[in-house]
Design a protein around this motif. Sequence first.
Motif, PDB file in Angstrom:
ATOM      1  N   PRO A 580       0.838  -1.207   0.000  1.00 38.61           N
ATOM      2  CA  PRO A 580       0.000   0.000   0.000  1.00 38.61           C
ATOM      3  C   PRO A 580       0.875   1.259   0.000  1.00 38.61           C
ATOM      4  O   PRO A 580       1.946   1.290   0.598  1.00 38.61           O
ATOM      5  CB  PRO A 580      -0.802  -0.119   1.302  1.00 38.61           C
ATOM      6  CG  PRO A 580      -0.775  -1.579   1.632  1.00 38.61           C
ATOM      7  CD  PRO A 580       0.552  -2.078   1.144  1.00 38.61           C
ATOM      8  N   THR A 581       0.426   2.287  -0.670  1.00 31.69           N
ATOM      9  CA  THR A 581       1.220   3.510  -0.809  1.00 31.69           C
ATOM     10  C   THR A 581       0.988   4.466   0.362  1.00 31.69           C
ATOM     11  O   THR A 581       0.009   4.362   1.096  1.00 31.69           O
ATOM     12  CB  THR A 581       0.873   4.220  -2.119  1.00 31.69           C
ATOM     13  OG1 THR A 581      -0.551   4.393  -2.177  1.00 31.69           O
ATOM     14  CG2 THR A 581       1.321   3.409  -3.310  1.00 31.69           C
ATOM     15  N   ARG A 582       1.901   5.417   0.500  1.00 27.23           N
ATOM     16  CA  ARG A 582       1.832   6.403   1.583  1.00 27.23           C
ATOM     17  C   ARG A 582       1.247   7.704   1.049  1.00 27.23           C
ATOM     18  O   ARG A 582       1.739   8.255   0.062  1.00 27.23           O
ATOM     19  CB  ARG A 582       3.231   6.625   2.158  1.00 27.23           C
ATOM     20  CG  ARG A 582       3.290   7.597   3.323  1.00 27.23           C
ATOM     21  CD  ARG A 582       4.601   7.438   4.089  1.00 27.23           C
ATOM     22  NE  ARG A 582       5.757   7.671   3.256  1.00 27.23           N
ATOM     23  CZ  ARG A 582       6.337   8.855   3.093  1.00 27.23           C
ATOM     24  NH1 ARG A 582       5.843   9.915   3.688  1.00 27.23           N
ATOM     25  NH2 ARG A 582       7.412   8.979   2.334  1.00 27.23           N
ATOM     26  N   PRO A 583       0.202   8.228   1.704  1.00 28.39           N
ATOM     27  CA  PRO A 583      -0.415   9.482   1.232  1.00 28.39           C
ATOM     28  C   PRO A 583       0.531  10.668   1.409  1.00 28.39           C
ATOM     29  O   PRO A 583       1.470  10.634   2.198  1.00 28.39           O
ATOM     30  CB  PRO A 583      -1.651   9.630   2.130  1.00 28.39           C
ATOM     31  CG  PRO A 583      -1.863   8.291   2.751  1.00 28.39           C
ATOM     32  CD  PRO A 583      -0.515   7.652   2.846  1.00 28.39           C
ATOM     33  N   ARG A 629       0.997   7.882  -2.840  1.00 26.99           N
ATOM     34  CA  ARG A 629      -0.392   7.721  -3.284  1.00 26.99           C
ATOM     35  C   ARG A 629      -0.749   8.772  -4.342  1.00 26.99           C
ATOM     36  O   ARG A 629      -1.416   9.785  -4.064  1.00 26.99           O
ATOM     37  CB  ARG A 629      -1.341   7.793  -2.091  1.00 26.99           C
ATOM     38  CG  ARG A 629      -2.731   7.241  -2.402  1.00 26.99           C
ATOM     39  CD  ARG A 629      -3.559   6.994  -1.168  1.00 26.99           C
ATOM     40  NE  ARG A 629      -4.829   6.373  -1.515  1.00 26.99           N
ATOM     41  CZ  ARG A 629      -5.006   5.071  -1.738  1.00 26.99           C
ATOM     42  NH1 ARG A 629      -3.973   4.251  -1.614  1.00 26.99           N
ATOM     43  NH2 ARG A 629      -6.186   4.589  -2.071  1.00 26.99           N
ATOM     44  N   VAL A 630      -0.324   8.529  -5.560  1.00 23.52           N
ATOM     45  CA  VAL A 630      -0.642   9.420  -6.666  1.00 23.52           C
ATOM     46  C   VAL A 630      -0.598   8.622  -7.963  1.00 23.52           C
ATOM     47  O   VAL A 630       0.225   7.718  -8.135  1.00 23.52           O
ATOM     48  CB  VAL A 630       0.334  10.617  -6.732  1.00 23.52           C
ATOM     49  CG1 VAL A 630       1.769  10.157  -6.919  1.00 23.52           C
ATOM     50  CG2 VAL A 630      -0.062  11.595  -7.833  1.00 23.52           C
ATOM     51  N   ASN A 645      -3.891  11.312  -3.523  1.00 24.43           N
ATOM     52  CA  ASN A 645      -4.529  10.719  -2.337  1.00 24.43           C
ATOM     53  C   ASN A 645      -5.971  10.292  -2.612  1.00 24.43           C
ATOM     54  O   ASN A 645      -6.887  10.603  -1.843  1.00 24.43           O
ATOM     55  CB  ASN A 645      -4.501  11.698  -1.156  1.00 24.43           C
ATOM     56  CG  ASN A 645      -3.097  12.024  -0.697  1.00 24.43           C
ATOM     57  OD1 ASN A 645      -2.172  11.247  -0.919  1.00 24.43           O
ATOM     58  ND2 ASN A 645      -2.927  13.151  -0.031  1.00 24.43           N
ATOM     59  N   PRO A 646      -6.218   9.568  -3.709  1.00 22.66           N
ATOM     60  CA  PRO A 646      -7.604   9.222  -4.045  1.00 22.66           C
ATOM     61  C   PRO A 646      -8.176   8.136  -3.130  1.00 22.66           C
ATOM     62  O   PRO A 646      -7.458   7.226  -2.711  1.00 22.66           O
ATOM     63  CB  PRO A 646      -7.486   8.712  -5.483  1.00 22.66           C
ATOM     64  CG  PRO A 646      -6.107   8.123  -5.549  1.00 22.66           C
ATOM     65  CD  PRO A 646      -5.258   9.017  -4.684  1.00 22.66           C
ATOM     66  N   VAL A 647      -9.462   8.274  -2.836  1.00 23.62           N
ATOM     67  CA  VAL A 647     -10.194   7.265  -2.062  1.00 23.62           C
ATOM     68  C   VAL A 647     -11.554   7.082  -2.721  1.00 23.62           C
ATOM     69  O   VAL A 647     -12.261   8.065  -2.994  1.00 23.62           O
ATOM     70  CB  VAL A 647     -10.385   7.699  -0.589  1.00 23.62           C
ATOM     71  CG1 VAL A 647     -11.215   6.667   0.163  1.00 23.62           C
ATOM     72  CG2 VAL A 647      -9.033   7.882   0.092  1.00 23.62           C
TER      73      VAL A 647
END
Length: 745
Positions: A580-583, A629-630, A645-647
């Motif tokens: 998982p990526t870091r925001p 997170r991009v 930072n998409p959710v």
Amino acid sequence: MRDLRQQWEMKREESGASASLVVLQELVRRRPGGAGFDGKRVSDWAPRDETSFKVPQAGSDDRVLALVRVWAEPAGEPVNERWWRDLLEEAREEQARERRHRHDPQAGPGAEGPAFETVATLGARALEVHAAVLPDHSPDEAVPDLPPYLSRAHDDELFAALRPVLDGGPSLLAMMTGDSSSGKTRALYEALRDLAPDRPLLRPLGAESLLGLLRSGRVETGVVLWLNETQRFLYGSNGESAAVELHQLLQRRAGVLVVGTLWQHPYWSELTGQGTPGAVHAHAAALLTGPCTRHIPVPSELTAADRVRWQELAHRHGDRRLTQALKAGAKDNRVVQHLSGGPELLVAYRRGPGEHFSHVEHALITAALDARRLGHRAPLPAALLAAAADGALDARHRPADPHWCAQALAALSTGRRPDGSRTDIRNTLTPLTALRARSGEEAAYEPADYLDQHTRRQRAGVLGTASLWQALLEYTSDPEDLVDVTDHDVTTGLFDAALSRGLYKLATLILRKAVLAGQSVAECELVSLLSRRWDPRGHGLCWVAEHADLSRPVTTPSTASDAMKSIGIVQEGTPVLIDPTRPFELPREAAEAREIVAALHAAADRAATVHTFSKGMGVAAPQIGVGRRVAIVRPAEGDAITLLNPVVVEESSDTDEQFEGCLSFFDVRGKVPRPRTLEVRHQDFGGQFQTTIFTDGLARLVAHEVDHLDGVLYVARMAPGSSTISVAEYKGTGQNWWYSPRSGA
């Protein structure tokens, strides 16, 4: 250590003996491993105020143990060497974890492993600094790897060049050139240990690895890029690409320090085009001779003043290695080279088989030296060395043990044979070095660079055994070692070596292998070679026409995934794709986010040169090796979309199933069910939140990229029991996805 110090000082005072640092320094230096100990270190390693404690750097353990033995002796306490070494290693690991937390607070103070390496955490040996050795050194005698260092004129020039960069000034490539074992790497190590011991340090393995780093955005302001033996990174087409990317980075970003070493001859001369007709390495030359590079030659010999200071240094520190090297270099004045044992290793090799090296060992070393001399630049696989050496051995000397090669290579790279006897020089300098891309992988080997440099001229006219050429033909896997395509007017590599020696059949077979590996220049060379003399009926030309894509102007990778890999897209199996990526913390990290987005668009531009994306496409940060997170999405029509930072906050129950591909395993396609409507909350660079609704094909593209940022690949979304199909089977290339009208529309 503080308690030991206090007890020792108390005992000394009770007995009326001096406990001064000067006395302590002399006592420690007399102990095994204590040579070069500086009494000032006591205030770092055992300060009276525990808050001033500094963890001993990697490479200083022997001196720490010598100090502990002195302090423990009056109390009669035994010193458990293994316990102390483990304790020091644990302290360094804890220090690395603390650095990681400071660098990345979200990682937490208990996170495993350092976020980055530094000169302080790595130490000299990991950075390939030549160890210094004693002629009469016993394996049981504790001697630190490095003797005291004599700073010379080139060190002053290096320090002056590095300071402005480390203060945030213009970026720089500091390139040290000179003969093998002349002190180039040690000079860089000493400068960084003094000026930048805790700066993040990146160590790519080769040109491809360097390209990945440069394209990932990890080479940031404040980073040190370590390119020891820079020829590994600048030869071949990947090397030229790396030179372009590195040159551009140095020009556009401040505060990046790149350090490297090269032999003056042949590498510096070849790469800068000195005495070479044509721009064979045009981009490397532009980098190395441009304003972003500081070229600092390292003399092979000491000046008269240097020799006097060397002798004073040896006397002051009581280090016998300095004295022995000065004595050994009395005739040739190559004192620094004698310090590492290079000349002694050369003498041992030149004595021939049956002396210092067995017949098998000597044959393996010769195979490695000749393979490198003839153009095999990549580390040498064990199978290649085994086949070449076996064919060169007399039948009387061929071993019966089926594991003979593994045992001999282990002995030559570790210095120790199974029976306990030694292959190295002075228990330190080995003729071969084992290299592994990852732990547990089979090693490949490189010959000692001093041997390589000083045998090339002697063996320049040696043809090479038939078994060596056959092994090179069979086991060489890097196409650019077969035929170098840096410049289409000049070919080098094994093909050129064979052709120039009149080995026309071998040259033809090498080109044949290069054609099958996708080297476009090899096709032209093979056509030219066959049409001149050896293919009067045209059979070879027919084979080339059948196997080569003669319409392409440059090399085309053999598979779609290889094509994506060649432009810097991270491929399946790399951990960053499933983590998982870091925001981002916006707007604080807006500048970093913008740089990564720019790198994503550059990657998308490169991808568009090797494939037409009729359905649109996207690239997520993990696909260029960045765990942030991009992602970007480029629809088939309309403007590009940046997803910061998409959710996914909501998705429709209305779904459809369509084929998807992924740049990270582009050889296949798979049918993936996706919602037809997707509501995504994301941010702009200023940190403002916004919500966007995507539908149909655009929803599919966005969902695919958001999955990447969560460490999910599309195959995990496929229906149970379904499987991917090959690109050849897929019939949708060049067509957009089709969607049925929505109910009620």
